[in-house]
Scaffold this active site. Sequence first.
Site, PDB file in Angstrom:
ATOM      1  N   SER A 156       0.807  -1.228   0.000  1.00  0.00           N
ATOM      2  CA  SER A 156       0.000   0.000   0.000  1.00  0.00           C
ATOM      3  C   SER A 156       0.839   1.277   0.000  1.00  0.00           C
ATOM      4  CB  SER A 156      -0.934   0.012   1.217  1.00  0.00           C
ATOM      5  OG  SER A 156      -0.182   0.054   2.407  1.00  0.00           O
TER       6      SER A 156
ATOM      7  N   LYS B 138      -6.772   3.672   8.208  1.00  0.00           N
ATOM      8  CA  LYS B 138      -5.832   4.630   7.623  1.00  0.00           C
ATOM      9  C   LYS B 138      -6.419   6.037   7.575  1.00  0.00           C
ATOM     10  CE  LYS B 138      -3.481   1.149   4.774  1.00  0.00           C
ATOM     11  NZ  LYS B 138      -3.216   0.648   3.420  1.00  0.00           N
TER      12      LYS B 138
END
Length: 805
Positions: free
Chosen positions: A711, A754
Amino acid sequence: MELENYDSFPQQIPLIIEDDVFLYPFMIAPLFLSNEENIKAVEDAIEFNKLVIVSVSKPGFEGKREEGSFYDVGVIGNIMRKVSLPDGKIKVLFQGLAKGKIESFNTESPIYVQVDKLQDEEYSKESVDSIVDVLREQVKKLSRINSKFPADLIKTIEENDDATRIADLISSVLRVKKEDAYKLFAETNIEKRLLEVVETIKKEIESFKIQKEITQKVNSKIEKTHKDYFLKEQIKAIQKELGGDNQKETEIKAYKKRLKKIKKHMPIDGYKETKKQIEKLSRMHQDSPDSALLQTYIENVLDIPFGEFSDEKITVKSVEEQLNKDHYSLKIPKERISEYFAVKEMLELRKIESLKSKGTVLCFVGPPGVGKTSLANSISQALKRPLVRVALGGMEDVNELRGHRRTYVGAMPGRIVKGLTDAKKMNPVIVLDEIDKLGANHRGDPTAVMLEVLDPEQNHEFRDLYLNFAIDLSQCIFVATANDARRIPAALRDRMEFIEISSYTPNEKYYIAKDYLIPQELEKHGLKRSEITLSKTTIEAIISKYTREAGVRNLRRVFAKLFRKAVKKLLKNPECKKVSINTKNLKEYLDNPIFEIDPAEKKNQIGVTNGLAWTAVGGDVLKTEAVKLRGKGILNVTGNLGDVMKESSRISYSVVKLLIDAKKLKIKDSIIPKTAKEEEEKIKVDPSEVYKRYDIHLHIPEGATPKDGPSAGITMAVTIASILSEKEVRSDVAMTGELTLTGKVLPIGGLKEKLIAAYKAKMKLALIPRKNYQRDLDEIPDEVKEAMEIKAVDTIEDVFKETLI
């Protein structure tokens, strides 16, 4: 044979050293010799018609012939006969004639020693005779106690008047150590010697008396044990004949009665097995070792609550009310749990028995402290069913779940069956905690047992090895918990439905603290709500500055710490009626604050980018840094990165190079280092030379923390592009997404955590992959979406437009 037939003493004669006992002048004894020097001494004595002296080696010097290794007294005598034996040994017949004292030892010729006769001192006959009379009485006493004492010795000393000969005769049969035997042998004062013999005999008499007493006590104890056993057996027989109470018979009857009561609820093979063991126990003696094992097995089986069920009806309404009462937020998990029990309620209403036990096993997945186990507790309370918690973390022995075979010492049922026994119901809620931490080793694979437990097609016939028959688990409700679903084996994942429970937002934590944690902790600490003042601002400061977690477990500990100090303050100051905790005095209670996530930098920087990461305790903002050094275009990556992130860095570097070559990322001529010749001749350098003339060092702090996962591609690409183009990166932008080699942005996982981390860090803009924007945005809390802008990106060029200035 007399000494007068040989040379006068002192004289040099051969030496024989014995290891065991002293010989006396009156003895004719066989000697077995293997030592070369001893054999040579015998041969010399025979060849030259010489006497020999036989001495005894000192303790610890057995087999040695050196000065000081043997006693300086011995028996002078002659060799009557010699016979050779196999292996070089000889047997001689030795006749003792007199005691001798070794005056010197010749180290050059150790076979011969200088010997003189050992003469007794003069003595008073009257005094010696008195001692001899006492000695004779003591010898008689010893002979009466010790059956091994020579009977003819008493007659010999009765007829003999020679005190020296009497002392020698008695000394030869006494059981004494070498050192004591030497003292008796070497003593030349006859009175003193006789007294020592008397004292030695007295000690031996006392020793025999003690031994006799001990033997009598042991024999009497053994006789008593046998007597008690026979008496008990007679009592049992008498009670049986009279029809009296018999404990074993009573127990057997009770077992049979309990078995008959649960017969219709037990599996057929289970009933047969238990009945067989009860019959076996009734035939077995109760003192048999196997009796206790059989009795334990029967009691374990009969303790299982066959036929006992919680009859409370499953209603969606009760489940929802309990979930809302115990938990704030968690909208999607609560909704899925409600749906699960709505199906069960419908099956009960429609009376579809065949499908009632079928269904998916729920597995709550999320970081520690977010409420996975407490959700299972709420389900248990809503259904009015007992809760059984099976902790699977670190379990490696398959027998802990399936039970041990009864052939092993200490065998017991597995945790599943033990849970049913403790719950006293056959349909409890069973929580399989930390199912992702099961481990396989040489003791078996617990995962294989879980496959059977959680499979609706198999768990109605779960076989416990201890019970040795199948047991029905189909009515149990299984709820599993895990921190990371990826660590659960694929076959086991297939049998479960995962419900994600992610991080709480600061706003959610505030309401959880206000409505749940603070009231609960006040009650635990014996405080009233009116005695503590905690404002909203103070609670928010505690959440943001004193906790670092996805859940609220540590937050609860912080409030517990506050209230402990408050209790102490109230007790020490009776005049104080209320404790006020605010942002000004918070440090007095909790020391220095611990910032979870650094807020966004106010100043834009070159080569510093905000990346978003998922961790086991929630989301985090990772700053990715880069510097360029004059070199040859080498990429160096640090920060304790895993293989996936290292590959991402190389892909990102290649993507940035492609964009530079395609002139989609503009590079200023002034920032490209030139050679002296290029400077002098004013040669124009191609912009693509920038990545050939600089080495890039990419770093993701903190270096001690391992990092991996797909990511960070776009974050690394922005950082590399910024440092090569010397364009600043917006400090209020955070991003997450993986890159392909052609520059496309791929979707990622853990988006909620996140974005919550970006929200806590006060970012103004978050860049996420397009697919995540379309698929996962509904799960993002409203407060996060309202506080910052969230944009979808398709390619790395879209990312550059939003980040590079």
